[in-house]
Design an enzyme around this catalytic site. Sequence first.
Site, mmCIF file in Angstrom:
data_model
loop_
_atom_site.group_PDB
_atom_site.id
_atom_site.type_symbol
_atom_site.label_atom_id
_atom_site.label_comp_id
_atom_site.label_asym_id
_atom_site.label_seq_id
_atom_site.Cartn_x
_atom_site.Cartn_y
_atom_site.Cartn_z
ATOM 1 N N CYS A 189 41.969 34.072 42.824
ATOM 2 C CA CYS A 189 43.270 33.590 43.064
ATOM 3 C C CYS A 189 43.680 33.057 44.356
ATOM 4 C CB CYS A 189 44.278 34.613 42.618
ATOM 5 S SG CYS A 189 45.893 33.916 42.216
ATOM 6 N N HIS A 214 42.281 37.896 38.442
ATOM 7 C CA HIS A 214 42.080 38.771 39.219
ATOM 8 C C HIS A 214 41.329 39.835 38.812
ATOM 9 C CE1 HIS A 214 45.330 37.888 42.510
ATOM 10 N NE2 HIS A 214 45.962 37.501 41.380
ATOM 11 N N GLU A 259 39.574 42.138 39.953
ATOM 12 C CA GLU A 259 39.695 43.328 40.748
ATOM 13 C C GLU A 259 40.991 44.336 40.114
ATOM 14 O OE1 GLU A 259 40.487 40.438 41.748
ATOM 15 O OE2 GLU A 259 42.400 40.264 42.861
#
Length: 212
Positions: free
Chosen positions: A84, A178, A180
């Site tokens: 991002c 994302h 993560e």
Amino acid sequence: MPRTDAPRVGVLALQGDVREHVRALLAVGAHAVEVRRASDLDGVDGLVLPGGESTTIGRLLRVFDLLEPLRGAIVDGLPVFGSCAGMILLARDVLDGRPDQPLLGGLDVVVRRNAFGRQVDSFEAELDLAGVAGGPVRAVFIRAPWVEKVGDEVEVLGRVGDRTVAVRQDNVLATAFHPELTGDTRMHELFVDIVESAKPWKKTVEGMGRDR
Ligand code: GLN
């Protein structure tokens, strides 16, 4: 605990979702190192640029004198993964960016910042990604950019509709979403594979490289 010979992957820790990347890297067996100053790059085999706010991260890169050391390391071939805001920092140019917003470069792409809309327009999607086996990845988009132009050397890994949202160019990987934040660590696995195959000792010490 990661293996002693596991790659050391830095996470740029100026702003953004640093902890989530550290957790994902540990989950795939890498050592994770927080990077706040140029000396933290010593001995790092790869670097993650987290999601957050690219203008803020850019400003802090200036404050902490990290802009030139990082640009140099990326030009020298340091593997980097940007999610991002991290993707924006890796672009060669940004549309709808702030005029004074510094970029690191490394990816021959032009991105459009906040392209999918504002915070309220955040969304999730199931994405098939080239190089990621095991079915679609659940992708979280938060005020995400998209890739508007890609250079010849850039491989498109995934799209939402006709919008490019995941790319790779040699050792540089970037997603508009994302990975993560979902607990699905396959993008981090892919990045750690890139880091392992780029590790200088593997190229230079003849006969000592591992198979993968
Ligand atoms: N819109 C943010 C930026 O310009 C990126 C958002 C994110 O990383 N979730 O940096």
